[in-house]
Design a protein around this motif. Structure first.
Motif, PDB file in Angstrom:
ATOM      1  N   SER A 243      -3.300  -4.052   5.766  1.00 37.54           N
ATOM      2  CA  SER A 243      -4.722  -3.774   5.567  1.00 37.54           C
ATOM      3  C   SER A 243      -5.212  -2.606   6.416  1.00 37.54           C
ATOM      4  CB  SER A 243      -5.557  -5.026   5.849  1.00 37.54           C
ATOM      5  OG  SER A 243      -5.332  -5.510   7.153  1.00 37.54           O
ATOM      6  N   SER A 244      -4.646  -2.407   7.594  1.00 31.20           N
ATOM      7  CA  SER A 244      -5.063  -1.277   8.422  1.00 31.20           C
ATOM      8  C   SER A 244      -4.658   0.048   7.793  1.00 31.20           C
ATOM      9  CB  SER A 244      -4.463  -1.393   9.825  1.00 31.20           C
ATOM     10  OG  SER A 244      -5.014  -2.481  10.523  1.00 31.20           O
ATOM     11  N   ALA A 245      -3.459   0.107   7.245  1.00 32.20           N
ATOM     12  CA  ALA A 245      -3.025   1.332   6.566  1.00 32.20           C
ATOM     13  C   ALA A 245      -3.871   1.577   5.331  1.00 32.20           C
ATOM     14  CB  ALA A 245      -1.550   1.227   6.191  1.00 32.20           C
ATOM     15  N   ALA A 246      -4.222   0.498   4.623  1.00 29.10           N
ATOM     16  CA  ALA A 246      -5.069   0.643   3.445  1.00 29.10           C
ATOM     17  C   ALA A 246      -6.428   1.224   3.823  1.00 29.10           C
ATOM     18  CB  ALA A 246      -5.244  -0.712   2.756  1.00 29.10           C
ATOM     19  N   ALA A 247      -7.025   0.681   4.882  1.00 27.65           N
ATOM     20  CA  ALA A 247      -8.341   1.166   5.313  1.00 27.65           C
ATOM     21  C   ALA A 247      -8.276   2.627   5.735  1.00 27.65           C
ATOM     22  CB  ALA A 247      -8.859   0.301   6.463  1.00 27.65           C
ATOM     23  N   ALA A 248      -7.236   2.992   6.473  1.00 25.71           N
ATOM     24  CA  ALA A 248      -7.100   4.384   6.910  1.00 25.71           C
ATOM     25  C   ALA A 248      -6.853   5.318   5.728  1.00 25.71           C
ATOM     26  CB  ALA A 248      -5.974   4.502   7.927  1.00 25.71           C
ATOM     27  N   GLY A 249      -6.041   4.868   4.775  1.00 28.08           N
ATOM     28  CA  GLY A 249      -5.771   5.684   3.601  1.00 28.08           C
ATOM     29  C   GLY A 249      -7.015   5.946   2.774  1.00 28.08           C
ATOM     30  N   ILE A 250      -7.849   4.919   2.634  1.00 29.95           N
ATOM     31  CA  ILE A 250      -9.090   5.094   1.878  1.00 29.95           C
ATOM     32  C   ILE A 250     -10.029   6.053   2.599  1.00 29.95           C
ATOM     33  CG2 ILE A 250     -11.177   3.888   1.120  1.00 29.95           C
ATOM     34  CD1 ILE A 250      -9.310   1.465   0.531  1.00 29.95           C
ATOM     35  N   LYS A 251     -10.125   5.939   3.924  1.00 29.35           N
ATOM     36  CA  LYS A 251     -10.967   6.871   4.681  1.00 29.35           C
ATOM     37  C   LYS A 251     -10.499   8.313   4.516  1.00 29.35           C
ATOM     38  CE  LYS A 251     -12.655   3.976   8.503  1.00 29.35           C
ATOM     39  NZ  LYS A 251     -12.750   3.872   9.982  1.00 29.35           N
ATOM     40  N   ALA A 252      -9.205   8.526   4.580  1.00 32.64           N
ATOM     41  CA  ALA A 252      -8.678   9.897   4.573  1.00 32.64           C
ATOM     42  C   ALA A 252      -8.509  10.464   3.170  1.00 32.64           C
ATOM     43  CB  ALA A 252      -7.347   9.945   5.310  1.00 32.64           C
ATOM     44  N   PHE A 253      -7.942   9.649   2.264  1.00 33.15           N
ATOM     45  CA  PHE A 253      -7.550  10.156   0.952  1.00 33.15           C
ATOM     46  C   PHE A 253      -8.443   9.663  -0.178  1.00 33.15           C
ATOM     47  CE2 PHE A 253      -3.238   9.548   3.119  1.00 33.15           C
ATOM     48  CZ  PHE A 253      -3.229  10.828   3.649  1.00 33.15           C
ATOM     49  N   GLY A 254      -9.274   8.650   0.092  1.00 32.46           N
ATOM     50  CA  GLY A 254     -10.098   8.064  -0.951  1.00 32.46           C
ATOM     51  C   GLY A 254      -9.380   7.031  -1.775  1.00 32.46           C
ATOM     52  N   LEU A 255      -8.126   6.742  -1.446  1.00 31.49           N
ATOM     53  CA  LEU A 255      -7.308   5.819  -2.238  1.00 31.49           C
ATOM     54  C   LEU A 255      -6.191   5.284  -1.361  1.00 31.49           C
ATOM     55  CD1 LEU A 255      -6.738   4.737  -5.163  1.00 31.49           C
ATOM     56  CD2 LEU A 255      -5.149   6.645  -5.412  1.00 31.49           C
ATOM     57  N   ASP A 256      -5.836   4.029  -1.581  1.00 30.44           N
ATOM     58  CA  ASP A 256      -4.719   3.422  -0.861  1.00 30.44           C
ATOM     59  C   ASP A 256      -3.643   3.009  -1.853  1.00 30.44           C
ATOM     60  OD1 ASP A 256      -3.008   1.550   0.558  1.00 30.44           O
ATOM     61  OD2 ASP A 256      -4.303  -0.008  -0.259  1.00 30.44           O
ATOM     62  N   ARG A 257      -2.472   3.576  -1.710  1.00 32.45           N
ATOM     63  CA  ARG A 257      -1.278   3.061  -2.363  1.00 32.45           C
ATOM     64  C   ARG A 257      -0.162   3.174  -1.354  1.00 32.45           C
ATOM     65  NH1 ARG A 257       1.223   5.887  -7.635  1.00 32.45           N
ATOM     66  NH2 ARG A 257       2.684   6.796  -6.141  1.00 32.45           N
ATOM     67  N   GLY A 258       0.572   2.116  -1.127  1.00 31.44           N
ATOM     68  CA  GLY A 258       1.569   2.094  -0.052  1.00 31.44           C
ATOM     69  C   GLY A 258       2.265   3.418   0.152  1.00 31.44           C
ATOM     70  N   LEU A 259       3.083   3.813  -0.811  1.00 29.52           N
ATOM     71  CA  LEU A 259       3.703   5.137  -0.794  1.00 29.52           C
ATOM     72  C   LEU A 259       3.084   5.969  -1.916  1.00 29.52           C
ATOM     73  CD1 LEU A 259       7.524   4.381  -0.316  1.00 29.52           C
ATOM     74  CD2 LEU A 259       5.844   5.008   1.431  1.00 29.52           C
ATOM     75  N   PRO A 260       2.607   7.163  -1.624  1.00 28.57           N
ATOM     76  CA  PRO A 260       2.065   8.018  -2.686  1.00 28.57           C
ATOM     77  C   PRO A 260       3.151   8.811  -3.397  1.00 28.57           C
ATOM     78  CG  PRO A 260       1.731   9.070  -0.577  1.00 28.57           C
ATOM     79  CD  PRO A 260       2.391   7.738  -0.288  1.00 28.57           C
ATOM     80  N   PHE A 261       4.393   8.467  -3.157  1.00 31.04           N
ATOM     81  CA  PHE A 261       5.534   9.135  -3.770  1.00 31.04           C
ATOM     82  C   PHE A 261       6.656   8.117  -3.881  1.00 31.04           C
ATOM     83  CE2 PHE A 261       5.014  10.303   0.741  1.00 31.04           C
ATOM     84  CZ  PHE A 261       6.005   9.517   1.291  1.00 31.04           C
ATOM     85  N   PRO A 262       7.654   8.340  -4.747  1.00 27.35           N
ATOM     86  CA  PRO A 262       8.771   7.403  -4.859  1.00 27.35           C
ATOM     87  C   PRO A 262       9.690   7.475  -3.645  1.00 27.35           C
ATOM     88  CG  PRO A 262       8.608   8.840  -6.796  1.00 27.35           C
ATOM     89  CD  PRO A 262       7.739   9.425  -5.730  1.00 27.35           C
ATOM     90  N   LEU A 263      10.391   6.401  -3.394  1.00 28.91           N
ATOM     91  CA  LEU A 263      11.367   6.381  -2.306  1.00 28.91           C
ATOM     92  C   LEU A 263      12.409   7.484  -2.465  1.00 28.91           C
ATOM     93  CD1 LEU A 263      11.869   2.527  -2.049  1.00 28.91           C
ATOM     94  CD2 LEU A 263      11.201   3.989  -0.133  1.00 28.91           C
TER      95      LEU A 263
END
Length: 730
Positions: free
Chosen positions: A139-159
């Motif tokens: 949840s902390s990464a999700a909150a930070a991602g939304i603040k910075a990028f406007g969207l939270d998805r675990g990895l924004p690219f494939p492994l």
């Protein structure tokens, strides 16, 4: 019974490794390699290989259990058990109001079940009090991602992009034990000439693979990231063109970072200035680089700011929204991503919509056939919900979670659970939490049901049913259907997962996590589809708005950033394997720097509690261990808890290898054998959290919450050590 192999996915972590299942004469399944799935390419860890063991009748629940007048859980019919649950939930609502009923879910539920559970809570029960154990995951990464990028998805690219990058900083993750098949991507990174930097207070099996291992004091990751950004600025390594064209808020973030000069950061973290400088050099010199975080920096009372600092480092160096670069979070639980996208989280509606957004409420309410005003507002976060049990919340419906072992301050949460007027649990085994319930319902498992999950890449996958469940076992969807009917809602809760998914598609349409262009047929033909994936009509409208002439054109094969799945339904939106390449999901399309500054953990060591405790996992167990502790092969490899202690600390304590050691915090006491190793810092001890009883690590952990994400501070608290049978020691 079919005898051919069924392609499906592992029930455990967020890799959701591909596997084939073949029915066996004993009624379970045999696991075999599925090399076509790109995440694991056939490789499986011990948990995945032995997953069928929990399907055995002698391991799992096969009959509803109801607590009798003598206090014992005894077998009962389904009608008796369901009538009891519905009656108790109704009585609680009538006597104390809808918010006196709580719902607690799990990151292992499929998208269909998570969606239906959220709908059941808000439409049938009318309660705002729903959250899930995924709050404890990312949840902390999700909150930070939304603040910075406007969207939270675990990895924004494939492994698969990881081995092609120039450098990866892995913060607070021991992938070699938590997600073993993923380690191959980092091995390939090094084989390709890239660099792996691991940041962890322990020299883990993952850290041993690194080109550079930094071992900061637990709880100081925020200062470390700020110190690296300070050096990036001081050494003239900021990508000024990128910052000017694709970001906002740089000046405030820059000023905050400049207050964290290297020598100051060295004093806080224990990481030397030369190590800081070398990290910056290795990260900045290649054309591409990534930062990946996991529970280490996230499970802190400042986890959102900590992740935000690592994102700032990526933005300042132009490492986000570019090919083979970016920030990503390594989600832990199997469907931790999808579980919050579609309604289990206290403040969210399906499609990752915000519950307090009038437009979101109107859209979802229309799909559900109810008025927007009938939907309750946001409720309590996971720990706050559990802490309110027995007081504001009088009855609880719990699915697929074991907070007696997994919650922070676990002894207190166990007391709160025991104080409930009524507890109903749906699970596959009699977990420590289920053993406290008034009614326990046996439900189907991964190999016995069809449904979708969303892995750490944002790849939506289809788990297929391979065998029939035993007699006496029903699916969670059937449970919610029956309870809804008993509580007066006859329609809207189908038991067919594909029918649920079709409704989920409509509910998510137009939201940040748009699944409307994904179908079961498509998932059966492709190796997953990355969200957002709008339906074609919406995709075309979006393309027109953005001035794109060929949204559905195939990408050039020599451009990895534009690569799409090899097979896809003709004319369909291809899905979005890589986010942010053209713009971020903010109103102006720019990523946002968020200024942050170092602050201490909630509970620093002192004379009474002079040592830091950090917690984590081991390769042979999973989460609270409710399932893996029932597998003989896994128990042989990891039979019980332990306390990892540096030799210098052990010498001061007078403890030898294997001696029982008590770890004492302000919240309780845990006892486990000492494991003496130089892999841990001398000021820190480590305990895995998979076990109940006297070795329960979460008896000790601090529930101090991040103010934004409401994530508890699992990763750092003050403790003292005692040799069992002696007076208090240092």
């Amino acid at each position: 019974m079919q005898n051919t192999a069924t392609p499906t996915h592992c029930p455990y972590c967020a890799l959701q490794c591909g596997m084939n299942l073949t029915p066996t004469p004993d009624g379970t399944v045999e696991v075999s390699e599925r090399a076509d799935f790109p995440v694991n390419r056939g490789a499986l860890c011990g948990k995945g290989r032995t997953a069928p063991a929990v399907l055995a009748r002698n391991v799992r629940l096969t009959s509803p259990l109801v607590r009798d007048e003598g206090g014992a859980l005894v077998p009962a019919s389904w009608d008796e058990a369901l009538d009891r649950i519905a009656g108790e939930l109704r009585r609680t609502r009538e006597a104390h109001g809808p918010d006196a009923v709580g719902v607690f879910g799990g990151g292992g539920l499929t998208n269909e079940k998570a969606y239906t559970l959220g709908k059941f809570a808000r439409v049938v029960l009318g309660t705002s009090q729903i959250d899930y154990n995924g709050r404890f995951c990312m949840s902390s990464a999700a909150a930070a991602g939304i603040k910075a990028f406007g969207l939270d998805r675990g990895l924004p690219f494939p492994l698969e992009d990881i081995p092609k990058s120039g450098c990866v900083i892995l913060v607070g993750s021991n992938l070699a034990e938590t997600m073993p098949p993923s380690l191959r991507f980092f091995t390939e990174l090094k084989e390709n000439g890239g660099t792996l930097i691991v940041i962890d207070p322990r020299r883990t099996r993952t850290a041993e693979q690194a080109d550079l291992h930094l071992a900061p004091r637990p709880g100081t990751d925020l200062a470390l990231a700020l110190g690296l950004l300070h050096l990036v600025i001081a050494e003239g390594r900021v990508d000024e063109e990128y910052v000017g064209e694709r970001t906002s808020g740089w000046e405030d973030a820059r000023a905050a970072a400049m207050a964290h000069w290297p020598e100051y950061v060295e004093r806080i973290t224990g990481v030397s200035v030369p190590e800081l400088r070398e990290t910056v050099r290795l990260f900045c010199e290649p054309e591409s680089a990534m930062v990946l975080t996991a529970r280490g920096p996230e499970q802190q009372s400042k986890g959102t700011d900590t992740v935000g600092a690592w994102i700032n480092l990526c933005l300042a160096t132009g490492r986000a929204g570019r090919p083979l670069s970016g920030y990503g979070c390594l989600t832990g639980q199997g469907n931790g991503q999808g579980g919050r996208e579609h309604g289990q989280k206290a403040d969210q509606l399906p499609g990752y919509r915000k519950l307090d957004d009038p437009a979101a409420r109107a859209h979802v309410a229309e799909v559900w056939g109810v008025g927007p005003d009938s939907l309750p507002g946001p409720g309590r976060s996971a720990y706050e919900l559990l802490d309110a049990l027995g007081t504001d919340i009088r009855s609880l419906l719990l699915m697929a979670s074991n907070p007696v072992v997994s919650a922070p301050r676990a002894a207190h949460i166990e007391e709160r659970i025991r104080s409930l007027d009524f507890l109903a649990v749906c699970d596959v085994v009699l977990s420590e939490t289920a053993a406290l319930a008034d009614v326990v319902l046996p439900v189907t498992q991964w190999a016995e049901e069809t449904g979708t999950t969303t892995n750490l890449e944002g790849r939506v996958l289809l788990r297929r049913r391979a065998i029939s469940p035993p007699d006496g076992v029903r699916s969670d969807l059937e449970v919610l259907h029956e309870l809804a009917a008993r509580l007066g809602v006859e329609k809207g809760f189908p038991t067919d997962p594909e029918e649920v998914f079709e409704e989920l598609r409509r509910a998510s349409a137009g939201g940040p996590a748009d699944y409307s262009g994904i179908t079961y047929r498509r998932l059966a033909e492709e190796n997953g589809v990355f969200w957002p994936c709008p339906a074609v009509e919406e995709a075309v409208e979006q393309a027109v708005e953005e001035g794109e002439d060929a949204l559905l054109d195939a990408p050039l094969p020599d451009d990895p950033a534009r690569e799409t799945p090899a097979a896809r339904t003709p004319g369909a939106h291809p899905g979005t394997p890589r986010l942010f390449l053209d713009r971020f999901a903010t109103p102006d399309g720019r990523a946002r720097f968020v200024p942050v500054s170092h602050r201490a953990i909630a509970e620093e060591p002192d004379d009474e509690y002079p040592v830091l405790l950090t917690t984590g996992r081991v390769v042979a167990q999973y989460q609270s261990g409710a399932q893996t502790r029932r597998v003989a092969e896994l128990n042989a490899a990891a039979p019980g808890p332990f306390v990892e202690i540096h030799p210098r600390l052990a010498a001061r304590l007078g403890a030898s290898e294997g001696d029982p050691v008590a770890v004492v915090s302000r919240r309780g006491r845990a006892v486990a054998p000492a494991r003496i190793t130089t892999a841990i810092r001398p000021d820190t001890v480590f305990m895995p959290f998979h076990w109940p009883g006297e070795g329960r690590a979460n008896t000790l952990t601090n529930p101090a919450l991040d103010p934004t994400s409401r994530m508890p501070e699992f990763k750092a608290c003050a403790v003292r050590l005692e040799t069992v049978g002696r007076e208090r020691a240092g």
